[in-house]
Each structure stands twice: as C-alpha cells, then as structure tokens.
Design a protein around this motif. Structure first.
Motif, mmCIF file in Angstrom:
data_model
loop_
_atom_site.group_PDB
_atom_site.id
_atom_site.type_symbol
_atom_site.label_atom_id
_atom_site.label_comp_id
_atom_site.label_asym_id
_atom_site.label_seq_id
_atom_site.Cartn_x
_atom_site.Cartn_y
_atom_site.Cartn_z
ATOM 1 N N GLU A 237 0.571 -1.055 -0.020
ATOM 2 C CA GLU A 237 -0.079 -0.009 0.006
ATOM 3 C C GLU A 237 0.852 1.276 0.023
ATOM 4 O O GLU A 237 0.884 2.163 -0.577
ATOM 5 C CB GLU A 237 -0.818 0.066 1.219
ATOM 6 N N GLN B 58 0.831 4.282 -2.682
ATOM 7 C CA GLN B 58 0.818 5.539 -2.484
ATOM 8 C C GLN B 58 1.867 6.560 -3.100
ATOM 9 O O GLN B 58 1.645 7.641 -3.701
ATOM 10 C CB GLN B 58 0.556 5.885 -1.200
ATOM 11 N N ALA C 153 1.456 7.658 -7.067
ATOM 12 C CA ALA C 153 0.253 8.118 -7.341
ATOM 13 C C ALA C 153 0.336 8.784 -8.579
ATOM 14 O O ALA C 153 -0.723 8.677 -9.476
ATOM 15 C CB ALA C 153 -0.245 8.826 -6.114
ATOM 16 N N TYR D 282 -6.641 1.636 -5.504
ATOM 17 C CA TYR D 282 -5.569 2.359 -6.185
ATOM 18 C C TYR D 282 -5.404 2.425 -7.711
ATOM 19 O O TYR D 282 -4.534 3.006 -8.045
ATOM 20 C CB TYR D 282 -4.266 2.131 -5.304
#
Ligand SMILES: *Cc1c(COP(=O)(O)O)cnc(C)c1O
Length: 391
Positions: free
Chosen positions: A161, A165, A168, A200
């Motif tokens: 995760e 992030q 992005a 995501y």
C-alpha cells in the motif's frame, strides 16, 4: 579470447566452487517420474515440478508420438510468419477455457512470457510494483521496461500500500506477484492484492507457474483459489511444471493485453513457435487436468502433501506452514542441509538442499516436492529416510 580473460573466468569459477555454490547436474537414465534412475540407482524422486505426474503419462506420450506423424517435428518459423498450426490456436483456446480468462498467447517459455509483458505494456510514464521474492524472469522482464521500479516485502500488504501511495503520479501501475513462492510454498494473498489494486486503480499480474493445474478446485490456480479470476488482469504460467512438464509458457488475461503481446512481444515475434510435439502433448495433459482423472490426481497430490507434512512434523522437523506440495524442511545451517540431502539420497530419496544465496543466510532448507505420482508407500519411504537421517 585472450589469456587474461581466460584467467579471470577461471578465477570466477574457483570463487563459485570455493563458496560451495557449485551446481552439479545428476543425469537421469529414465523418464521423469515418481521413481527415477540416476547413477545406476533407483530413487524416489522428491525434487521435480511434476506435480500431477503427467510428465511420462501414457496418454501424453501417445499424443506426442502421434503428433510427429500428423504435424511433423519442427516449425522452422516464428508464429506470425508460418509458425502457427491450428493446434497452437487450439492450445491457446484450451488454456483460456481452463483458466477462465478472455484470451491466451503461447510463448517458448514462461521466462519469455514474463520477458514480454512489462516492456510491451509499460514505459517511462508507468510504475511496476513487484514482490521482493518474485521469480528471476519477472525481475529480468521488469529490467527490460522503462517503468519506475518498486519492490514490496514478501506478501506484505502494508508495504504494498505504501508503494501504491508513492506511485500515485504514474499513468499505469502494475502490481506483480508469483501466485506461489517456489522456495517457501507460500501463496500470495490475492484477495488482499486485488482489493488494494481496486482502491488504487492498479493492474494485477500473477505468475502461477507453481499453481496452474493443481491449486484451486479445478486446478485453475491461485486466482481460482481466492475467487478473484476476474480481478487478475494478466496471468502467466508454464507448461513445464504440472501441465505435462515439457516446455512452453503463456500469458492469459484481458484480450487487448494478449493481442498487443502478439503484435509487440519480442520473445513472441523473434523466437520459434512451441514445437508441434510439445503442443500436442500439452493439449493431452490439459485434457487430463480438466477431466475426473485430474480431480483424482489433485486429491492424491493434496493427500500426499498432507501425509508427508504431518509425518515430518511428527519426526520433529521444522516445516514452513501451508498445504502446498512444496514442503520446505528448515535446516538453518548450509553444511547440515547439504549433508542431510546427501544422506537421503543414499537411502534412495532424491531431494535438493537450498542454501544461500538462493535462500537467506541461516534459512537453508531441504525442499521436498510431492507429486500425484507418489504412492502411499513412496511417502512412507521418504519419511523412513528422514527418520533414518536423524540417528
Ligand atoms: C519455473 C518458473 C518460471 C519459468 O518457467 P519456464 O517455462 O521454464 O521458463 C517462471 N516463473 C515462475 C514463478 C516459475 O516458477
């Protein structure tokens, strides 16, 4: 080649040898199977990827023999010139059916399949996020692309995760994982991976080489096991393990991905077609895998693995947990692992010791691999040999 280069190569070879990393090939004088002959000895074989026992199955061998008369020996061409027989298309369709995907394309090997995907789909606007224990062919495939590279700790969803992030800004993001990790027999948590991918907006690729044919209810692999077949965009695998064990690999998944690989995948465009005899044998193997005999073989494989795991634990050996037919028996120190493997071989049981750098320092192991070709008696012989090595 000049003398100094020759000397340097000799020095490198000496280093490999001195570090105890020299790999010796033990030639078989028999077909691959639950039992093999090597150096004149009969051995029960616990170190092959012949999970379903199809490598010398009579129907597979018969299909391959018949294929020589029907389809000839070689293709002498890549697929798009004159290297596609109708049976290549049949095998691709059979794989698509079996895996429950939209389309499939064959490659000379899974190594080549993984070598084609990243460069074809990703460029410098994109990012790939890869499990740290992924197979060498995934690592090499990633190197061939210009995408930004990120690695997450093995099956660590919090770390994955964080990497999602951190990426992005990328145009496309591709999470890639082995379905089953070959040194540990651990299964990737695909349910959690696809959930993160959805959150995501990332793509998911799974290499199911150590699962296709026997993991999941129908043997369709780890996506089937987790019920996430529709959420895995790209599924690669090999014909060289459970699915007959000859050679060849595939990419299966979303149709545009497969079509683009036919147009742009370099190992597809520039390397010979899978040989006709391998295609015919693999089709026969897939027929068994999808038949009631396939169900029986998967049940036998699971029972054998459970029996061996239980027996080895009872003897006091430390195993990595799980249910996969890859059974890692942990023998932390490399010399002990190597000498245990030698002792087992002397008792007629072929296994392989894995030591650093293939596994981390202090995490040496005997990797026992079970097959549906093993009988209850074979499992008992293996347990007897481990028990004998204790004294
Ligand atoms: C064995 C393996 C491969 C290589 O397959 P080949 O068809 O022999 O090239 C690729 N990926 C994984 C995860 C494997 O276990």
């Amino acid at each position: 080649m000049n003398d100094s280069t020759l000397d340097e190569l000799d020095a490198t070879l000496d280093e490999i040898c001195d570090a105890g990393l020299w790999k010796v090939e033990n030639p078989l004088d028999s077909p691959q199977g639950g039992h093999i002959v090597s150096h004149g000895e009969q051995l029960v074989n616990f170190c092959s990827n012949n999970y379903l026992g199809l490598a010398d199955h009579s129907a597979v061998v018969a299909a391959a023999k018949h294929s020589l008369d029907r389809w000839g020996f070689g293709m002498a061409s890549v697929r798009f010139i004159s290297g596609t027989q109708s049976q290549h298309l049949d095998l691709e369709a059979a794989l698509t059916d079996f895996l429950g995907t939209e389309a499939s394309v064959l490659f000379p090997s899974c190594f080549d399949a993984n070598g084609a995907v990243f460069e074809t789909l990703l460029d410098d606007r994109d990012a790939v996020i890869s499990d740290e224990l992924n197979h060498a062919s995934i690592i090499d495939g990633i190197r061939l692309s210009k995408a930004a590279r990120h690695r997450y700790h093995n099956r660590d969803m919090a770390d994955l995760e964080l990497k999602l992030q951190a990426t992005a800004g990328a145009r496309r993001r591709l999470i890639v994982t082995d379905g089953v990790f070959s040194m540990d027999g651990y299964v990737a948590p695909l349910d959690e991976i696809v959930a993160l991918a959805r959150r995501y907006d990332a793509m998911v690729m799974v290499d199911d080489s150590h699962a296709a044919g026997f993991v999941g209810r129908r043997g369709a692999g780890t996506p089937e096991l987790f019920g996430v077949t529709d959420d895995v965009d790209i599924l690669t695998g090999t014909l060289g393990k459970a699915l007959g064990g000859a050679s060849g690999g595939y990419v299966s998944g979303r149709s545009p991905v497969v079509e683009l690989l036919r147009q742009r995948g370099r190992p597809y465009l520039f390397s010979n077609s899978v040989p006709p005899v391998v295609v015919a044998g693999s089709l026969a193997a897939l027929e068994i895998v999808t038949s009631p005999d396939g169900d029986a073989r998967r049940a036998q494989l699971a029972a054998n693995a459970a029996r061996l795991r239980e027996g080895l634990t009872g003897l006091g050996f430390e195993l990595l947990p799980g249910a996969h037919p890859i059974i890692p028996v942990m023998i932390p120190e490399a010399p002990e692992a190597a000498s245990l493997a030698t002792a087992l071989r002397r008792q007629g049981v072929a296994v392989t010791a894995f030591v650093y750098p293939v596994v981390p320092l202090g995490r040496s192991r005997i990797r026992v691999q079970v097959s549906a070709a093993h009988t209850e008696e074979d499992i008992a012989i293996c347990l007897g040999a481990f028990a004998g090595a204790l004294v």
